[in-house]
Write a protein that holds these residues in place. Structure first.
Motif, PDB file in Angstrom:
ATOM      1  N   GLY A 129       0.785  -1.231   0.000  1.00 27.63           N
ATOM      2  CA  GLY A 129       0.000   0.000   0.000  1.00 27.63           C
ATOM      3  C   GLY A 129       0.814   1.277   0.000  1.00 27.63           C
ATOM      4  O   GLY A 129       0.261   2.355   0.228  1.00 27.63           O
ATOM      5  N   VAL A 130       2.121   1.193  -0.260  1.00 29.21           N
ATOM      6  CA  VAL A 130       2.980   2.378  -0.259  1.00 29.21           C
ATOM      7  C   VAL A 130       2.980   2.993  -1.653  1.00 29.21           C
ATOM      8  O   VAL A 130       3.236   2.308  -2.646  1.00 29.21           O
ATOM      9  N   THR A 131       2.694   4.268  -1.746  1.00 28.26           N
ATOM     10  CA  THR A 131       2.676   4.961  -3.027  1.00 28.26           C
ATOM     11  C   THR A 131       4.053   5.551  -3.337  1.00 28.26           C
ATOM     12  O   THR A 131       4.927   5.613  -2.464  1.00 28.26           O
ATOM     13  N   VAL A 132       4.210   5.999  -4.583  1.00 30.70           N
ATOM     14  CA  VAL A 132       5.448   6.680  -4.967  1.00 30.70           C
ATOM     15  C   VAL A 132       5.637   7.927  -4.102  1.00 30.70           C
ATOM     16  O   VAL A 132       6.755   8.241  -3.666  1.00 30.70           O
ATOM     17  N   LEU A 133       4.540   8.644  -3.828  1.00 26.10           N
ATOM     18  CA  LEU A 133       4.627   9.844  -2.997  1.00 26.10           C
ATOM     19  C   LEU A 133       5.152   9.505  -1.603  1.00 26.10           C
ATOM     20  O   LEU A 133       6.004  10.221  -1.060  1.00 26.10           O
ATOM     21  N   ASP A 134       4.649   8.407  -1.004  1.00 21.43           N
ATOM     22  CA  ASP A 134       5.129   7.994   0.320  1.00 21.43           C
ATOM     23  C   ASP A 134       6.627   7.669   0.280  1.00 21.43           C
ATOM     24  O   ASP A 134       7.376   8.060   1.182  1.00 21.43           O
ATOM     25  N   ALA A 135       7.050   6.949  -0.754  1.00 17.54           N
ATOM     26  CA  ALA A 135       8.452   6.553  -0.860  1.00 17.54           C
ATOM     27  C   ALA A 135       9.361   7.768  -1.050  1.00 17.54           C
ATOM     28  O   ALA A 135      10.440   7.860  -0.448  1.00 17.54           O
ATOM     29  N   VAL A 136       8.914   8.715  -1.883  1.00 20.16           N
ATOM     30  CA  VAL A 136       9.706   9.927  -2.100  1.00 20.16           C
ATOM     31  C   VAL A 136       9.801  10.749  -0.811  1.00 20.16           C
ATOM     32  O   VAL A 136      10.856  11.300  -0.488  1.00 20.16           O
ATOM     33  N   ALA A 137       8.701  10.805  -0.063  1.00 16.59           N
ATOM     34  CA  ALA A 137       8.720  11.557   1.190  1.00 16.59           C
ATOM     35  C   ALA A 137       9.710  10.945   2.182  1.00 16.59           C
ATOM     36  O   ALA A 137      10.456  11.670   2.865  1.00 16.59           O
ATOM     37  N   THR A 138       9.728   9.609   2.270  1.00 18.28           N
ATOM     38  CA  THR A 138      10.669   8.941   3.175  1.00 18.28           C
ATOM     39  C   THR A 138      12.119   9.227   2.771  1.00 18.28           C
ATOM     40  O   THR A 138      12.968   9.557   3.607  1.00 18.28           O
ATOM     41  N   ALA A 139      12.397   9.111   1.471  1.00 22.10           N
ATOM     42  CA  ALA A 139      13.757   9.355   0.988  1.00 22.10           C
ATOM     43  C   ALA A 139      14.149  10.821   1.166  1.00 22.10           C
ATOM     44  O   ALA A 139      15.308  11.132   1.472  1.00 22.10           O
ATOM     45  N   THR A 140      13.208  11.736   0.992  1.00 21.62           N
ATOM     46  CA  THR A 140      13.493  13.156   1.181  1.00 21.62           C
ATOM     47  C   THR A 140      13.824  13.448   2.638  1.00 21.62           C
ATOM     48  O   THR A 140      14.733  14.237   2.940  1.00 21.62           O
ATOM     49  N   ALA A 141      13.099  12.814   3.560  1.00 22.63           N
ATOM     50  CA  ALA A 141      13.415  12.975   4.982  1.00 22.63           C
ATOM     51  C   ALA A 141      14.806  12.425   5.294  1.00 22.63           C
ATOM     52  O   ALA A 141      15.567  13.033   6.070  1.00 22.63           O
ATOM     53  N   ALA A 142      15.169  11.290   4.672  1.00 28.51           N
ATOM     54  CA  ALA A 142      16.509  10.730   4.861  1.00 28.51           C
ATOM     55  C   ALA A 142      17.570  11.673   4.306  1.00 28.51           C
ATOM     56  O   ALA A 142      18.639  11.855   4.904  1.00 28.51           O
ATOM     57  N   ASN A 143      17.263  12.297   3.171  1.00 29.42           N
ATOM     58  CA  ASN A 143      18.176  13.262   2.572  1.00 29.42           C
ATOM     59  C   ASN A 143      18.431  14.432   3.524  1.00 29.42           C
ATOM     60  O   ASN A 143      19.580  14.840   3.752  1.00 29.42           O
ATOM     61  N   ALA A 144      17.367  14.957   4.108  1.00 35.66           N
ATOM     62  CA  ALA A 144      17.499  16.065   5.057  1.00 35.66           C
ATOM     63  C   ALA A 144      18.310  15.645   6.283  1.00 35.66           C
ATOM     64  O   ALA A 144      19.103  16.434   6.818  1.00 35.66           O
ATOM     65  N   ALA A 145      18.117  14.396   6.729  1.00 40.70           N
ATOM     66  CA  ALA A 145      18.867  13.899   7.884  1.00 40.70           C
ATOM     67  C   ALA A 145      20.369  13.832   7.597  1.00 40.70           C
ATOM     68  O   ALA A 145      21.198  14.152   8.461  1.00 40.70           O
ATOM     69  N   VAL A 146      20.729  13.429   6.374  1.00 42.08           N
ATOM     70  CA  VAL A 146      22.139  13.383   5.997  1.00 42.08           C
ATOM     71  C   VAL A 146      22.743  14.791   5.990  1.00 42.08           C
ATOM     72  O   VAL A 146      23.865  15.014   6.460  1.00 42.08           O
ATOM     73  N   VAL A 147      21.988  15.761   5.467  1.00 45.43           N
ATOM     74  CA  VAL A 147      22.468  17.148   5.467  1.00 45.43           C
ATOM     75  C   VAL A 147      22.665  17.643   6.898  1.00 45.43           C
ATOM     76  O   VAL A 147      23.683  18.283   7.217  1.00 45.43           O
ATOM     77  N   LEU A 148      21.708  17.338   7.754  1.00 42.71           N
ATOM     78  CA  LEU A 148      21.812  17.758   9.155  1.00 42.71           C
ATOM     79  C   LEU A 148      23.023  17.113   9.824  1.00 42.71           C
ATOM     80  O   LEU A 148      23.732  17.761  10.607  1.00 42.71           O
ATOM     81  N   ALA A 149      23.289  15.849   9.509  1.00 45.52           N
ATOM     82  CA  ALA A 149      24.476  15.189  10.044  1.00 45.52           C
ATOM     83  C   ALA A 149      25.746  15.898   9.570  1.00 45.52           C
ATOM     84  O   ALA A 149      26.720  16.041  10.334  1.00 45.52           O
ATOM     85  N   GLY A 150      25.744  16.360   8.316  1.00 48.31           N
ATOM     86  CA  GLY A 150      26.887  17.116   7.808  1.00 48.31           C
ATOM     87  C   GLY A 150      27.109  18.393   8.600  1.00 48.31           C
ATOM     88  O   GLY A 150      28.252  18.771   8.881  1.00 48.31           O
ATOM     89  N   ALA A 151      26.011  19.077   8.956  1.00 42.92           N
ATOM     90  CA  ALA A 151      26.125  20.305   9.745  1.00 42.92           C
ATOM     91  C   ALA A 151      26.739  20.017  11.111  1.00 42.92           C
ATOM     92  O   ALA A 151      27.611  20.759  11.588  1.00 42.92           O
ATOM     93  N   VAL A 152      26.299  18.939  11.743  1.00 45.60           N
ATOM     94  CA  VAL A 152      26.809  18.583  13.067  1.00 45.60           C
ATOM     95  C   VAL A 152      28.294  18.225  12.990  1.00 45.60           C
ATOM     96  O   VAL A 152      29.104  18.669  13.819  1.00 45.60           O
ATOM     97  N   LEU A 153      28.674  17.417  11.989  1.00 45.98           N
ATOM     98  CA  LEU A 153      30.078  17.030  11.834  1.00 45.98           C
ATOM     99  C   LEU A 153      30.959  18.247  11.567  1.00 45.98           C
ATOM    100  O   LEU A 153      32.061  18.366  12.123  1.00 45.98           O
TER     101      LEU A 153
END
Length: 470
Positions: A436-460
């Motif tokens: 039941g996962v749509t393309v929109l749901d999958a893109v949203a999850t990956a976008t949140a992961a992308n933001a988390a990686v950027v935030l980790a870069g800021a912390v490092l």
């Protein structure tokens, strides 16, 4: 008061000479063209496949062949530029770019086209670090170099994002072959003008090239890039992907040990131990990985969720390109006022916030304004971080090692571009495996992961980079 009390270092100049402006235009034009080549064929791949008889499974090699040679040979060519002459390598690379682009445009078979793409990648591996080294050595460390690097970063990022637009326009209005032919006049113009503007630079005493180091790092990078590409196509559990990544890791570890024992190392270990080089390049890797993969995610959203055409999608990314230009122009001033570390953290924080806003995107076209605003703001933040990364990774090193420093930075850029799509594609694929996962749901999850990686870069960056000002 003694005479020595009056001796102070001369302040770094803050205004460019007329010759420096012309040189900057020449170098930026070359770098912009190379950045466009990373993405200009993306929209045209199906048309090229139909015209030359590529199978669907082999279409990706048009992109992979370029990425392999561009990333795999960058570090080697950066050091070759230091040892044998940056202008010489820059001109040789531009000549190869012109010839390979002409061959690609005239190609009548898949093998000729792929050979042309490999040659274009080699040209990129030669021209990019040599051109950056010429830029950093032509502008003294300080405001002028920061401004030049900011404009360079802005145009390279804008070139990457506008490549899709240009590729779509050329393919629709003329032919996919013009995506190759467009490089030829640029290469000719650079080859004519460069000898009058660029002075040669090479050491008075030429050291021997570290052949074992060159072999291990080149094979390691080729295996790493191929493994990342294979993971994006076949999955991260693919034996080919895992085997290539393992080989890449082994060869890069071997490279480290070779360099510790080499009389004239390709990359002196003392440079690899500098915090600004290590953590600056890690920040650069995160900056390029996240922004290029965000383009992939938003492409999925625009085409698969909102139903836009490839050309309309490319035009939408023009807003992101505008953001990177603004960030590149402002980046030097931001670094001059805040310093490199604070600028990196600030740029990443802006990018992470804007990326996180994209998680809220819905399934109708009324959400398009949010996408345009968020990608513009994120592009500004990303480019401020990239300018700070370039200044950090190349600062504090003597002119004779600028080719090496810019080679490392360019390698970081190209590996980051190559890594981003397979990593985020894997997140999308894993999320889509759920019921039941749509393309929109999958893109949203990956976008949140992308933001988390950027935030980790800021912390490092905040924790590990030393304080510094441009």
């Amino acid at each position: 008061m003694t005479t020595l009390d009056h001796v102070r270092p001369a302040p770094a100049p803050v205004r460019m000479t007329g010759r420096q402006r012309l040189l900057l235009v020449l170098l930026l034009g070359a770098q912009f063209t190379l950045a466009v080549d990373f993405s200009i064929l993306g929209v045209a791949l199906p048309v090229i496949g139909g015209g030359l008889g590529f199978s669907l499974a082999h279409l990706q090699w048009i992109v992979t062949a370029f990425a392999l040679s561009a990333a795999g040979f960058t570090l080697l060519f950066g050091r070759v530029a230091d040892l044998f002459g940056r202008r010489r390598l820059f001109l040789a690379g531009m000549a190869l770019l012109g010839l390979s682009s002409l061959a690609g445009g005239l190609a009548t078979s898949p093998s000729v086209l792929l050979a042309a793409r490999v040659a274009q990648g080699l040209a990129t591996a030669a021209v990019t670090p040599a051109g950056l080294a010429l830029l950093t050595t032509s502008f003294p460390e300080g405001p002028l170099r920061a401004r030049a690097l900011g404009l360079n970063g802005a145009l390279m990022s804008a070139g990457f994002t506008s490549g899709a637009i240009l590729g779509g326009l050329l393919t629709d209005l003329l032919s996919w072959r013009w995506a190759f032919f467009v490089n030829v006049p640029v290469a000719l113009a650079v080859l004519v003008a460069a000898p009058f503007l660029i002075a040669e630079s090479r050491p008075a005493r030429r050291a021997r090239l570290d052949a074992p180091g060159a072999v291990t790092v080149t094979v390691g990078l080729l295996a790493l890039v191929y493994g990342l590409t294979a993971a994006g196509e076949r999955g991260w559990t693919s034996p080919v992907a895992l085997g290539s990544l393992a080989l890449g890791a082994v060869m890069l570890v071997a490279f480290w040990f070779v360099e510790t024992r080499a009389a004239a190392p390709l990359v002196p270990v003392r440079i690899l131990r500098r915090p600004t080089v290590v953590w600056g390049n890690l920040a650069g890797l995160i900056a390029f990985l996240t922004e290029t993969s965000l383009v992939f995610l938003m492409t999925l959203y625009l085409q698969k969720v909102l139903g836009y055409s490839a050309l309309a999608t490319g035009l939408a990314f023009g807003v992101l390109g505008a953001g990177t230009v603004v960030g590149g122009v402002a980046g030097a001033r931001v670094v001059g006022r805040l310093g490199t570390r604070v600028s990196l953290v600030t740029g990443f924080a802006i990018q992470a916030t804007a990326t996180l806003a994209l998680v809220a995107l819905g399934d109708d076209r009324g959400w398009l304004p949010l996408l345009l605003v968020a990608t513009f703001v994120g592009g500004v933040g990303n480019m401020v971080a990239i300018v700070a990364f370039m200044i950090t990774a190349t600062g504090g090193l003597p002119d004779e090692e600028q080719g090496l420093a810019t080679g490392l930075a360019t390698m970081t850029q190209q590996v980051g571009i190559t890594m981003g799509i397979p990593v985020m594609s894997a997140v999308v694929t894993a999320r889509m495996a759920g019921q039941g996962v749509t393309v929109l749901d999958a893109v949203a999850t990956a976008t949140a992961a992308n933001a988390a990686v950027v935030l980790a870069g800021a912390v490092l960056a905040a924790l590990l980079l030393p304080r510094g000002r441009a």
